[in-house]
Design a protein around this motif. Structure first.
Motif, PDB file in Angstrom:
ATOM      1  N   SER A   1       0.811  -1.223   0.000  1.00 49.01           N
ATOM      2  CA  SER A   1       0.000   0.000   0.000  1.00 49.01           C
ATOM      3  C   SER A   1       0.841   1.268   0.000  1.00 49.01           C
ATOM      4  CB  SER A   1      -0.923   0.017   1.228  1.00 49.01           C
ATOM      5  OG  SER A   1      -0.170   0.221   2.418  1.00 49.01           O
ATOM      6  N   ARG A   2       2.158   1.156   0.128  1.00 54.88           N
ATOM      7  CA  ARG A   2       2.989   2.346   0.320  1.00 54.88           C
ATOM      8  C   ARG A   2       2.970   3.283  -0.884  1.00 54.88           C
ATOM      9  NH1 ARG A   2       8.200  -0.581   3.268  1.00 54.88           N
ATOM     10  NH2 ARG A   2       7.122  -1.020   5.248  1.00 54.88           N
ATOM     11  N   GLY A   3       2.888   2.730  -2.076  1.00 58.63           N
ATOM     12  CA  GLY A   3       2.892   3.589  -3.255  1.00 58.63           C
ATOM     13  C   GLY A   3       1.529   4.118  -3.640  1.00 58.63           C
ATOM     14  N   VAL A   4       0.506   3.730  -2.895  1.00 59.33           N
ATOM     15  CA  VAL A   4      -0.862   4.164  -3.199  1.00 59.33           C
ATOM     16  C   VAL A   4      -1.193   5.324  -2.269  1.00 59.33           C
ATOM     17  CG1 VAL A   4      -3.260   3.453  -3.414  1.00 59.33           C
ATOM     18  CG2 VAL A   4      -1.439   1.805  -3.845  1.00 59.33           C
TER      19      VAL A   4
ATOM     20  N   VAL B   1      -0.294 -19.045  -7.902  1.00 60.49           N
ATOM     21  CA  VAL B   1      -0.849 -18.544  -6.640  1.00 60.49           C
ATOM     22  C   VAL B   1      -0.057 -17.335  -6.151  1.00 60.49           C
ATOM     23  CG1 VAL B   1      -1.144 -19.100  -4.197  1.00 60.49           C
ATOM     24  CG2 VAL B   1      -1.886 -20.722  -5.938  1.00 60.49           C
ATOM     25  N   VAL B   2       1.269 -17.411  -6.241  1.00 64.61           N
ATOM     26  CA  VAL B   2       2.106 -16.294  -5.794  1.00 64.61           C
ATOM     27  C   VAL B   2       1.825 -15.042  -6.630  1.00 64.61           C
ATOM     28  CG1 VAL B   2       4.474 -15.441  -5.606  1.00 64.61           C
ATOM     29  CG2 VAL B   2       3.920 -17.766  -4.858  1.00 64.61           C
ATOM     30  N   VAL B   3       1.794 -15.199  -7.960  1.00 65.31           N
ATOM     31  CA  VAL B   3       1.550 -14.046  -8.835  1.00 65.31           C
ATOM     32  C   VAL B   3       0.144 -13.494  -8.619  1.00 65.31           C
ATOM     33  CG1 VAL B   3       1.378 -13.284 -11.233  1.00 65.31           C
ATOM     34  CG2 VAL B   3       3.213 -14.840 -10.551  1.00 65.31           C
ATOM     35  N   HIS B   4      -0.839 -14.402  -8.486  1.00 69.08           N
ATOM     36  CA  HIS B   4      -2.218 -13.964  -8.247  1.00 69.08           C
ATOM     37  C   HIS B   4      -2.313 -13.192  -6.931  1.00 69.08           C
ATOM     38  CE1 HIS B   4      -6.637 -14.383  -8.848  1.00 69.08           C
ATOM     39  NE2 HIS B   4      -6.643 -14.255  -7.529  1.00 69.08           N
ATOM     40  N   THR B   5      -1.616 -13.655  -5.908  1.00 74.13           N
ATOM     41  CA  THR B   5      -1.663 -12.989  -4.608  1.00 74.13           C
ATOM     42  C   THR B   5      -1.019 -11.611  -4.670  1.00 74.13           C
ATOM     43  OG1 THR B   5      -1.589 -15.154  -3.507  1.00 74.13           O
ATOM     44  CG2 THR B   5      -1.121 -13.221  -2.163  1.00 74.13           C
ATOM     45  N   ILE B   6       0.022 -11.450  -5.472  1.00 73.46           N
ATOM     46  CA  ILE B   6       0.613 -10.117  -5.665  1.00 73.46           C
ATOM     47  C   ILE B   6      -0.430  -9.183  -6.271  1.00 73.46           C
ATOM     48  CG2 ILE B   6       2.333  -8.822  -6.979  1.00 73.46           C
ATOM     49  CD1 ILE B   6       4.187 -11.252  -6.703  1.00 73.46           C
ATOM     50  N   GLY B   7      -1.168  -9.684  -7.257  1.00 74.23           N
ATOM     51  CA  GLY B   7      -2.256  -8.891  -7.814  1.00 74.23           C
ATOM     52  C   GLY B   7      -3.305  -8.567  -6.771  1.00 74.23           C
ATOM     53  N   GLU B   8      -3.580  -9.513  -5.894  1.00 72.32           N
ATOM     54  CA  GLU B   8      -4.548  -9.289  -4.810  1.00 72.32           C
ATOM     55  C   GLU B   8      -4.092  -8.168  -3.888  1.00 72.32           C
ATOM     56  OE1 GLU B   8      -6.273 -11.783  -0.952  1.00 72.32           O
ATOM     57  OE2 GLU B   8      -5.371 -12.870  -2.626  1.00 72.32           O
ATOM     58  N   LEU B   9      -2.804  -8.131  -3.557  1.00 71.24           N
ATOM     59  CA  LEU B   9      -2.272  -7.059  -2.714  1.00 71.24           C
ATOM     60  C   LEU B   9      -2.466  -5.699  -3.386  1.00 71.24           C
ATOM     61  CD1 LEU B   9       1.147  -8.636  -1.586  1.00 71.24           C
ATOM     62  CD2 LEU B   9      -1.011  -8.627  -0.334  1.00 71.24           C
ATOM     63  N   TRP B  10      -2.151  -5.620  -4.670  1.00 62.73           N
ATOM     64  CA  TRP B  10      -2.300  -4.353  -5.401  1.00 62.73           C
ATOM     65  C   TRP B  10      -3.760  -3.930  -5.491  1.00 62.73           C
ATOM     66  CZ3 TRP B  10       1.504  -6.179  -9.762  1.00 62.73           C
ATOM     67  CH2 TRP B  10       2.810  -5.922  -9.360  1.00 62.73           C
TER      68      TRP B  10
END
Length: 441
Positions: free
Chosen positions: A298-301, A344-353
């Motif tokens: 969230s730091r860049g948002v 799953v890892v890549v999808h979760t990165i998208g989830e964080l964003w």
């Protein structure tokens, strides 16, 4: 842009501050724990209530089928009806929070949730099940709508970062609740399942007790009247077409939250050679990444524009992650396992964003005097996505197979690409409305 950092500070001024700065612990300095005060108290309330929710959601289906005696079809139908009924509570509950204060509204709703949840142990028929589970969903949707302005009022100058922290806390608590539910499932008795339901009801009461320690936040309508602006009408949020469009796009992206929970287990077991233990392992990987990295993501948002850009990135990540998962069909066991983990890892990165962008937009595009109404509409959009997710994911990911995974990923990309334009429209509409308000008669 609906709110700015100046109004953020004005909202933060409603939170009492200590006269001096106490010495911070290592957990605080490392960002693992908020400073002592309202933010830490709300985090504790979130942890308590989410443990109960994680406990109940993990064992709910077994409680209704093995203890109450309902069929799987009845449970699915009843919970689907309840989810749709619950959508009706979002905007009205948000308006109540705006008018009477988010703390008091959220406190009352937690008590209602406790009573409704405890009533589930009295269910003996399908009709009663639909009635009571619908009440729990109404209370849950209302609670989400009231929690938005409460969080916003306590979050200070960086509400997205704080809400991201609360999400990490909620994921950790949900995982703890799921582990506790595993013990109940192993015992597999009526008494154990009743204890599970009552424990969730108790978590709402404990949450309410903690919420009483939070400071009173003046109703947002009162704050707005003091600033000289006119409050939103009864259904003002529904007239804000740009925000409705942003909410719709965010709801499409919100479908991603069910991919790893609903579609992936069925894909692993029925369409790949990957071992079944990978289902649980993927859930652990997703939870750990969210707990550790959600705040960092969230730091860049920092404003609406950056949130729109991050939404674009999230859509691309979802497509790449789902493409990797789809490759698991028809390949050797070892390759299927590797591709699913990568996916799953890549999808979760998208989830964080996506989560960081969604948090910022839900606060940043909402006028200060109607945070509850706007939070209610956001919660309604997320609830609608949850209601439709089983059908949509079943069609795309399971019935259509590999092309469906790619098509759904493409839909996420399109929603992400459209978000910056919708955000720009919303900010332009807000600027125009502000000019009309301040123009001399």
């Amino acid at each position: 842009m609906r709110t700015d950092r100046t109004s953020d500070q004005a909202l933060d001024d409603t939170v009492p501050k200590a006269a001096g700065r106490p010495r911070q612990s290592g957990l605080v300095t490392r960002g693992l724990l908020p400073e002592r005060g309202p933010r830490r108290t709300l985090a504790l309330a979130t942890f308590i209530s989410t443990i109960g929710s994680g406990l109940f959601m993990t064992g709910a289906a077994l409680f209704f089928t093995r203890s109450v005696g309902l069929s799987v079809t009845q449970v699915g139908l009843g919970m689907g009806v309840a989810a749709l009924v619950g959508l009706a509570a979002g905007v009205p509950a948000g308006r109540v929070a705006d008018r009477y204060g988010p703390r008091e509204t959220y406190l009352a709703i937690q008590c209602v949730q406790a009573v409704a949840m405890a009533a589930l142990v009295l269910v003996r028929s399908f009709g009663m099940f639909v009635l009571v589970i619908s009440l729990t969903q109404l209370a849950s949707s209302a609670g989400a709508a009231a929690r938005g302005p409460l969080t916003r009022g306590l979050a200070g100058a960086d509400p997205t970062k704080y809400r991201s922290y609360l999400r990490a806390v909620a994921n950790l608590a949900g995982a703890c609740g799921a582990v506790m539910a595993g013990v109940v499932v192993q015992v597999d008795t009526r008494g154990a399942y009743v204890a599970l339901v009552l424990a969730n009801a108790l978590s709402f009461l404990l949450c309410a007790a903690v919420v009483t320690r939070l400071p009173h936040l003046p109703p947002l309508g009162e704050r707005d009247s003091a600033s000289g602006s006119s409050p939103a009408g009864r259904w003002g949020v529904l007239k804000d077409r740009p925000y409705v469009v942003v909410t719709g796009l965010d709801s499409v992206l919100s479908l991603q939250g069910h991919v790893l929970v609903l579609a992936l287990p069925l894909w692993i077991v029925g369409h790949s050679a990957a071992p079944q233990w990978l289902v649980g392992a993927c859930a652990v990987v997703n939870t750990l990444i969210v707990v550790v990295f959600q705040v960092r993501a969230s730091r860049g948002v920092v404003d609406n524009v950056s949130a729109g850009r991050v939404a674009v990135r999230s859509g691309v990540a979802f497509l790449l992650g789902m493409a990797a998962i789809s490759i698991a069909a028809g390949v050797p066991r070892w390759l299927a396992t590797i591709m699913i983990i990568i996916g799953v890892v890549v999808h979760t990165i998208g989830e964080l964003w996506h989560t960081a962008a969604s948090f910022e937009l839900s606060f940043g595009l909402a006028p200060a005097h109607a945070q509850g109404q706007y939070s209610g509409l956001s919660a309604t959009g997320a609830g609608l996505a949850s209601s439709l997710a089983p059908s949509i994911l079943g069609l795309f990911c399971i019935t259509w197979g590999v092309p469906g995974w790619l098509a759904l990923g493409g839909l996420f990309v399109l929603a992400g690409l459209a978000m910056p334009y919708a955000v720009r429209w919303a900010e332009q509409a807000s600027t125009a409305a502000a000019k009309e308000t301040t123009a001399p008669a």
